[in-house]
Design an enzyme around this catalytic site. Structure first.
Site, PDB file in Angstrom:
ATOM      1  CB  SER A 177      -0.868   0.139   0.980  1.00 37.90           C
ATOM      2  OG  SER A 177      -1.825   0.846   1.024  1.00 37.90           O
ATOM      3  CE1 TYR A 190      -4.212  -2.178   5.564  1.00 40.40           C
ATOM      4  CE2 TYR A 190      -3.247   0.735   4.404  1.00 40.40           C
ATOM      5  CZ  TYR A 190      -3.758  -1.468   4.268  1.00 40.40           C
ATOM      6  OH  TYR A 190      -4.202  -1.678   2.715  1.00 40.40           O
TER       7      TYR A 190
END
Length: 309
Positions: A177, A190
């Site tokens: 990501s 995250y």
């Protein structure tokens, strides 16, 4: 004297190889790199029951690959299998697997090897988002985030990499990501899991390079938010520069990167420039840029993926 000659020889070899690699990169930046044929390749996709995982399955179905679909959601995974068959896949295998559980990953992996064969393209796509500030996030949710977003990669690599090494043929795909490149407000756990996934994939890439396993490729994908249920409610503060990505667009770029054996894929392209700026800008300037791009408030409206009963 002999030491100086040896050092000079080493330097010239380094410069020569570096120049060749730069020219090669320049040529492929101008001319499209040939796409490899993945027809008949056994492609395993984690998190295939919805979102990006499902769209990846449909793309590889159209390319003639043998599909192995993993997801914790049995109904969603079966729906993907049905859609993949309709898209042209002749061999599709769906397995219910909780990737956060090491023993289950190993058990289902053994089942895949017996029933389907050696996986040649492994796409670690499964992921979860808590969307909570660090101190508001329960320990068990943070542990779950690491189990799914990072540790599952360890277990799938352990399960399928040995056969790739034995065959000197395989492709490891890490869906990381943009949050694995820079910290994001409201995504501490995250970000940590995605940084870990990126670092792990890059380290294994170096291991295979040092071991001269030229047939094993790696692709590390770092997209900005993709418009799926996973990031429902997230916003882009400056959509003209850093837009939330359409799923079909993102998946098209991912598949293209795999077919061209591209090592790194950042989406949108502005991320390459942001990473360049991060390497030398003063912290205060970087924080001002993040504020301008609206990153401090991107998670304010986060809803996330609703559990399906």
């Amino acid at each position: 004297m002999s030491f100086n000659l040896q050092s000079s020889k080493k330097l010239f070899i380094f410069l020569g190889k570096s120049l060749f690699s730069l020219l090669e990169a320049l040529i492929f930046a101008i001319l499209p790199k040939p796409r490899k044929n993945v027809a008949g390749e056994i492609v395993l996709i984690t998190g295939a029951g919805s979102g990006v995982g499902r769209l990846l399955a449909l793309r590889f179905a159209r390319l003639g690959s043998v599909l192995v679909l993993w997801d914790i959601n049995k109904n969603g995974n079966e729906e993907t299998r049905k859609m993949a068959r309709e898209a042209g896949a002749t061999r599709v295998h769906a397995y219910t697997c909780d990737c956060s559980r090491k023993e289950e990953v190993y058990r289902v992996a053994d089942q895949v090897k017996k029933e389907v064969g050696d996986v040649s393209i492994l796409i670690n796509n499964a992921g979860i988002v808590t969307g909570k500030n660090f101190l508001d996030c329960p320990d068990e949710l943070m542990e779950k985030t690491f189990d799914v977003n990072f540790k599952a990669h360890l277990w799938t690599y352990k399960a399928f990499l040995p056969a790739m090494i034995a065959n000197d043929h395989g492709h490891l795909v890490c869906i990381s990501s943009s949050a694995g490149l820079v910290g994001v407000n409201g995504l501490a756990d995250y970000c940590a899991s995605k940084f870990a996934a990126f670092g792990f994939a890059e380290s294994v890439l170096l291991e295979t390079f040092v071991q001269k396993r030229k047939g094993i490729k790696t692709t590390i994908v770092c997209p900005f938010f993709i418009k799926t249920e996973m990031f429902e409610g997230c916003t882009a503060g400056c959509p003209s520069l850093l837009p939330i990505l359409e799923p079909e667009y993102a998946v098209g770029k991912i598949v293209e990167a795999i077919l061209q054996e591209k090592t790194y894929l950042y989406m949108p392209k502005l991320l390459y420039f942001i990473m360049f700026l991060k390497s030398f800008l003063p912290l205060k300037t970087g924080l001002l840029l993040a504020d301008y791009l609206g990153m401090y408030r991107a998670m304010d409206g986060f809803i996330g993926k609703k559990k399906k009963l």
